[in-house]
Design an enzyme around this catalytic site. Structure first.
Site, mmCIF file in Angstrom:
data_model
loop_
_atom_site.group_PDB
_atom_site.id
_atom_site.type_symbol
_atom_site.label_atom_id
_atom_site.label_comp_id
_atom_site.label_asym_id
_atom_site.label_seq_id
_atom_site.Cartn_x
_atom_site.Cartn_y
_atom_site.Cartn_z
ATOM 1 C CG HIS A 170 -2.235 0.679 0.975
ATOM 2 N ND1 HIS A 170 -2.332 1.882 0.329
ATOM 3 C CD2 HIS A 170 -3.506 0.328 1.302
ATOM 4 C CE1 HIS A 170 -3.600 2.250 0.267
ATOM 5 N NE2 HIS A 170 -4.328 1.321 0.835
ATOM 6 C CG ASP A 402 -8.869 -7.904 -24.000
ATOM 7 O OD1 ASP A 402 -8.240 -8.978 -23.927
ATOM 8 O OD2 ASP A 402 -9.524 -7.573 -25.010
#
Length: 456
Positions: A170, A402
């Site tokens: 993080h 994709d």
């Protein structure tokens, strides 16, 4: 997407699938630079926004049915993509005063390859894995200093399907930034040699510039840097009392909800605000709380566009603070959806440029006084009841992930180990829908199931 402000290394109750998995490769992939990045070798101090985020690795998983791209293509694309985000190939380190910084040393991304001896369709059910998902991403490091900040596991199933397990620290980047990186990685794989790397905004220091004489005017110590993310202590219970639960909201349901919220409301409300108002009402009813008590929600707020001057939305790092809408239980249950949306909007609006500058100034004052700023965490099994914590990943552009054979068929979050945590995610099952992943007390599940779709 904003970072899911998870609190601890995650815990999972499902059956173990590790006996069906074979690790076939583990390596560090270094960035593929045409020329070295201008930040290569730099030691980048953590900003006050970085330090307000938790010292944890945040895992997530994306599932791709067969045919999925080859591991070779994924690795080549990853090396080209991370060259545009060199922090992710660096390491956390300590300076002479013991303060953390990111060493942009190009040591690389940890990439693990695994073969799984089952069919993906047999273990992926309604967007959730019917197995222990902590086998699907690299093991959370015991020590974060010196560990790879981005770690990826390619789990190849017997059918050729693929689950990409991702774990990122993080302090290196929040969820919104990681979403941008993932779309870059997908483009690099899909476009191959024609890929042109983006130039994201990477100047961390300019996102947290204090005034010449820092003047914090809000109480940031008790808001951003304590675990009482709500200013109170909470009960801790055995993990088997907390159920991970998924709710699917269809596009039609959301349209009807927005129509109801819009009655008497002058401003258009977001899908996130409408759904949060609805779920807050329903989970509060299911918990059967004292009507005279109070309940609040911790809401992550992206500060990029709220700062003065604004920070580019393609900034890779941390720039999140939190709003805390708070209502009496009786008010929350009796108010209209529109009125609850108004309370949420008002709380979020308080995270403005003045509040953000005060937060930055507070960091400067703390640094000058030698004060250590560390975000603290709740333990696994913590019950946030009567409160909630929510994160929105509705801005996550799944259709852009994709790799060349289609968008992922499922986003698989880790199991949430704290009661009251919620994540809103775009549905992969129905266009325009939203999935809510939440952790709820076992004794409240049946009541919530009965009323969660009711607009009464």
């Amino acid at each position: 997407m904003q970072t899911c402000q998870g609190h601890v290394p995650f815990s999972f109750p499902h059956r173990n699938a590790s006996k069906q998995m074979e690790i076939t490769s583990s390596a560090m992939l270094r960035p593929a630079y045409s020329v070295p990045h201008r930040l290569s070798g730099e030691k980048v101090p953590l900003t006050v926004f970085d330090r307000a985020s938790l010292d944890i690795f945040v895992p997530s998983m994306l599932a791709y049915p067969a045919p999925a791209p080859s591991n070779g293509a994924l690795k080549d694309g990853l090396r080209r993509a991370v060259a545009a985000y060199p922090h992710l190939a660096g390491r956390l380190a300590l300076d002479l005063r013991g303060r953390r910084y990111i060493h942009v040393n190009d040591e690389g991304v940890l990439l693990i390859e695994a073969a799984v001896g089952v069919y993906l369709a047999d273990v992926l059910v309604d967007g959730r894995m019917d197995a222990r998902v902590d086998d699907l991403y690299p093991a959370i490091p015991v020590e974060n200093i010196g560990a790879a900040l981005l770690q990826i596991k390619l789990n190849r199933y017997r059918c050729g399907g693929l689950v990409v397990g991702i774990s990122s620290h993080h302090h290196a980047a929040a969820g919104h930034s990681m979403g941008l990186f993932f779309t870059t990685w997908a483009s690099a794989v899909r476009e191959g040699k024609d890929f042109i790397a983006p130039t994201p905004f990477l100047d961390r220091a300019t996102t947290a510039v204090p005034r010449s004489t820092p003047k914090p005017v809000f109480d940031h110590r008790s808001v951003e840097f304590t675990d009482a993310c709500f200013g109170k202590s909470y009960a801790v219970v055995p993990m088997d009392r907390i159920r991970n639960f998924t709710v699917h909201f269809t596009a039609d349901f959301i349209a009807n909800l927005k129509a109801r919220v819009g009655v008497g409301v002058d401003v258009r409300c977001s899908t996130f605000q409408c759904l949060l108002a609805h779920v807050w009402k329903k989970i509060t009813a299911a918990r059967d709380l004292n009507p005279e008590g109070f309940t609040k929600v911790r809401v992550a707020v992206n500060c990029r566009s709220r700062a003065n001057p604004p920070v580019p939305m393609d900034f890779c790092g941390n720039m999140v603070l939190w709003a805390f809408p708070r209502l009496q239980v009786r008010e929350l249950l009796n108010w209209s959806h529109g009125s609850v949306v108004g309370a949420i909007r008002d709380a979020v609006a308080r995270i403005d440029d003045e509040y953000i500058q005060s937060f930055v100034d507070y960091g400067a004052v703390a640094d000058a006084g030698g004060e250590e700023l560390v975000a603290t965490a709740a333990d696994a099994g913590t019950m946030f009841c009567p409160d909630l914590e929510v994160d929105s990943w509705l801005g996550f552009r799944f259709h852009e992930l994709d790799f060349g054979t289609g968008a992922p068929s499922a986003f698989v979050p880790p199991d949430l180990p704290i009661e009251g945590l919620m994540i809103f995610v775009p549905s992969r099952m129905a266009k325009g829908g939203v999935d809510l992943f939440m952790a709820i007390a076992e004794e409240h599940v049946a009541s919530f199931e009965q009323i969660c779709y009711s607009l009464d």
